[in-house]
Design a protein around this motif. Structure first.
Motif, PDB file in Angstrom:
ATOM      1  N   ARG A   1       0.842  -1.205   0.000  1.00  0.00           N
ATOM      2  CA  ARG A   1       0.000   0.000   0.000  1.00  0.00           C
ATOM      3  C   ARG A   1       0.876   1.254   0.000  1.00  0.00           C
ATOM      4  O   ARG A   1       0.641   2.197  -0.733  1.00  0.00           O
ATOM      5  CB  ARG A   1      -0.907  -0.025   1.236  1.00  0.00           C
ATOM      6  CG  ARG A   1      -2.161   0.804   1.071  1.00  0.00           C
ATOM      7  CD  ARG A   1      -3.159   0.515   2.157  1.00  0.00           C
ATOM      8  NE  ARG A   1      -2.516   0.533   3.470  1.00  0.00           N
ATOM      9  CZ  ARG A   1      -3.046  -0.011   4.549  1.00  0.00           C
ATOM     10  NH1 ARG A   1      -4.201  -0.617   4.467  1.00  0.00           N
ATOM     11  NH2 ARG A   1      -2.419   0.037   5.703  1.00  0.00           N
TER      12      ARG A   1
ATOM     13  N   HIS B   1       3.949   1.452  -1.059  1.00  0.00           N
ATOM     14  CA  HIS B   1       4.627   1.506  -2.347  1.00  0.00           C
ATOM     15  C   HIS B   1       3.718   2.147  -3.401  1.00  0.00           C
ATOM     16  O   HIS B   1       4.145   3.020  -4.158  1.00  0.00           O
ATOM     17  CB  HIS B   1       5.012   0.086  -2.763  1.00  0.00           C
ATOM     18  CG  HIS B   1       5.894   0.040  -3.973  1.00  0.00           C
ATOM     19  ND1 HIS B   1       7.181   0.534  -3.972  1.00  0.00           N
ATOM     20  CD2 HIS B   1       5.658  -0.432  -5.230  1.00  0.00           C
ATOM     21  CE1 HIS B   1       7.698   0.375  -5.182  1.00  0.00           C
ATOM     22  NE2 HIS B   1       6.789  -0.219  -5.964  1.00  0.00           N
ATOM     23  N   ARG B   2       2.450   1.729  -3.379  1.00  0.00           N
ATOM     24  CA  ARG B   2       1.485   2.289  -4.352  1.00  0.00           C
ATOM     25  C   ARG B   2       1.290   3.785  -4.117  1.00  0.00           C
ATOM     26  O   ARG B   2       1.232   4.574  -5.044  1.00  0.00           O
ATOM     27  CB  ARG B   2       0.135   1.562  -4.216  1.00  0.00           C
ATOM     28  CG  ARG B   2       0.040   0.267  -5.018  1.00  0.00           C
ATOM     29  CD  ARG B   2      -1.406  -0.112  -5.244  1.00  0.00           C
ATOM     30  NE  ARG B   2      -2.139  -0.229  -4.008  1.00  0.00           N
ATOM     31  CZ  ARG B   2      -2.203  -1.352  -3.276  1.00  0.00           C
ATOM     32  NH1 ARG B   2      -1.538  -2.430  -3.695  1.00  0.00           N
ATOM     33  NH2 ARG B   2      -2.886  -1.384  -2.166  1.00  0.00           N
TER      34      ARG B   2
ATOM     35  N   ARG C   1       4.328   5.693  -5.333  1.00  0.00           N
ATOM     36  CA  ARG C   1       4.362   5.741  -6.810  1.00  0.00           C
ATOM     37  C   ARG C   1       3.351   6.764  -7.324  1.00  0.00           C
ATOM     38  O   ARG C   1       3.610   7.534  -8.243  1.00  0.00           O
ATOM     39  CB  ARG C   1       4.034   4.368  -7.390  1.00  0.00           C
ATOM     40  CG  ARG C   1       5.279   3.501  -7.511  1.00  0.00           C
ATOM     41  CD  ARG C   1       5.002   2.230  -8.224  1.00  0.00           C
ATOM     42  NE  ARG C   1       4.645   2.450  -9.622  1.00  0.00           N
ATOM     43  CZ  ARG C   1       4.294   1.476 -10.447  1.00  0.00           C
ATOM     44  NH1 ARG C   1       4.228   0.243  -9.998  1.00  0.00           N
ATOM     45  NH2 ARG C   1       4.011   1.736 -11.694  1.00  0.00           N
TER      46      ARG C   1
END
Lengths: 269, 172
Positions: free
Chosen positions: A255, A257-258, A261
């Motif tokens: 989560r 990481h998303r 990004r």
């Protein structure tokens, strides 16, 4: 800066936990397979008749200490032998169902083999087919102690209150004062039959259900086996906990990481 | 004190053996009002084996069955295993219909409810159909499925066996 210092330590911990999770998983695999298989079979005891099927392997019977009694009482009737082994009665080496010791005697008369047990007389053909079970409702005198034959080959029974004689069809009984009676006498079975009976008796001493229950609970290895299964259960708990924790961490990292990004994409735009 | 002692002795004297409600001999005496006829035997012939096997779901375990008959009335003491142990049942058939079903000895650990008249009275008046089935439906008991099944089998068997005896041809 602090963040950079903490991240490798956490990653190391995660890696270590993952390795432990894997090792515990491998160690538990055998127990899981064993418990799942035995549990599945035990869930269908009736379907597989596990409670009426018996283990025949000698080493397992030895492990459980299933032994045949030393004392066996045998009566010979024609070409067959009827023997009391423990609480079971055998026609040669075949157990007679729904009959239990004590065996009071066996005689052959008028083409019938009569077996006396407490409260019942059983009529068989000479080749071992059950003709009828007789009890007091069929007029069998109460308290039969022994079976015998008179000179004419008629069946007689000894009771505490006298001797009684049956007719040739074992339909009617009357008290008799006949003194020439050959009472059936028990003897020890011949060695070959004794060995076969010991094997047959041991073969009914351990049901498949008992064996599976003991494997499932670990009792097959005694009290240590129970502790072993306890340890396996603790491993399962540990495995479930570490698995859940790792899944949670993985989910949180993904989560984050998303989110990072998405933020980077926004900045680029 | 004497009354308590008398009560205890009376209860002890009338308490049947474990699982035994009535001795078979006492049942036969009761059915024929204390004057039972001499027992007869019915040999299970080859032609009878198939229908009996169909009724019981297994081969008959004996070659002959004893019964007590008078005119068109026969009494039977039959046994069938419910789950693990035999249930002993006394049955009386008159003119091809069931007169009495009474559980004499119940040795199973479950399903003892079949001993009570609320269940056994359902068999009264039942006859056999052409397919050797009971012509009336018998309500089951939750938790006593195997015992109920055993009693139904024995009721069908007694009706079938009655029809094989000479008593079946007697007119009332």
């Amino acid at each position: 800066m602090t963040r950079h210092k903490r991240k490798p330590a956490r990653a190391k911990l995660l890696r270590s936990l993952f390795l432990w999770h894997r090792h515990i998983g491998l160690a538990s695999a055998l127990f899981v397979i064993l418990l799942a298989l035995t549990g599945l079979l035990l869930n269908h005891t009736d379907d597989f008749s596990l409670d009426s099927r018996h283990v025949q392997y000698g080493f397992l019977l030895d492990w459980y200490g299933v032994k045949a009694p030393e004392t066996m009482l045998a009566y010979t009737a024609g070409s067959s032998t009827v023997t009391e082994v423990g609480t079971q009665i055998y026609w040669n080496t075949t157990p007679i169902p729904q009959v239990s010791a004590p065996l009071l005697g066996t005689v052959e008369t008028h083409g019938l083999v009569i077996i006396g047990v407490e409260g019942q007389l059983l009529l068989f053909t000479p080749d071992g087919k059950l003709i009828e079970r007789l009890d007091n409702s069929a007029g069998v005198p109460a308290g039969v102690q022994a079976l015998g034959r008179n000179a004419a080959g008629d069946l007689l029974v000894k009771t505490a209150h006298g001797n009684y004689q049956a007719d040739s069809g074992i339909l009617k009984w009357h008290e008799t004062a006949d003194n020439e009676i050959n009472w059936a006498v028990a003897a020890s079975p011949p060695p070959a039959l004794r060995a076969a009976l010991q094997q047959a008796y041991r073969g009914t001493g351990l049901t498949l259900e008992r064996l599976l229950l003991d494997i499932h609970s670990g009792r097959i290895l005694g009290s240590r086996g129970v502790y072993l299964v306890d340890a396996a259960a603790l491993l399962f708990l540990l495995l479930a906990s570490s698995g859940l924790w790792l899944w949670g961490r993985h989910h949180a990292n993904a989560r984050e990481h998303r989110r990072m990004r998405a933020a980077a994409t926004t900045r680029l735009k | 004190m004497a009354l308590v002692l008398w009560l205890l002795l009376t209860v002890a004297a009338n308490t049947p053996a474990e699982g035994v409600d009535q001795e078979p001999g006492a049942f036969i005496n009761e059915v024929f009002a204390g004057n039972p006829p001499a027992p007869e035997v019915l040999w299970i012939t080859r032609s009878m084996r198939e229908p009996i096997t169909e009724i019981l779901g297994h081969n008959p375990d004996a070659l002959r069955v004893r019964y007590w008959g008078e005119k068109h009335r026969t009494a039977w003491i039959l046994e069938e295993i419910g789950k693990e142990r035999p249930i002993t049942v006394g049955l009386v058939v008159e003119n091809g219909h069931m007169e009495t079903v009474k559980v004499l000895a119940f040795r199973e650990s479950r399903g003892w409810e079949v001993r009570y008249p609320f269940f056994t009275d359902q068999f009264k008046g039942t006859r056999l159909t052409g397919e050797n089935e009971l012509d009336q439906s018998i309500d089951g008991i939750a938790g006593a499925t195997l015992s109920v099944r055993a009693l139904k089998k024995l009721a069908r068997l007694a009706l079938y066996l009655h029809n094989q005896t000479p008593m079946t041809n007697d007119s009332p």
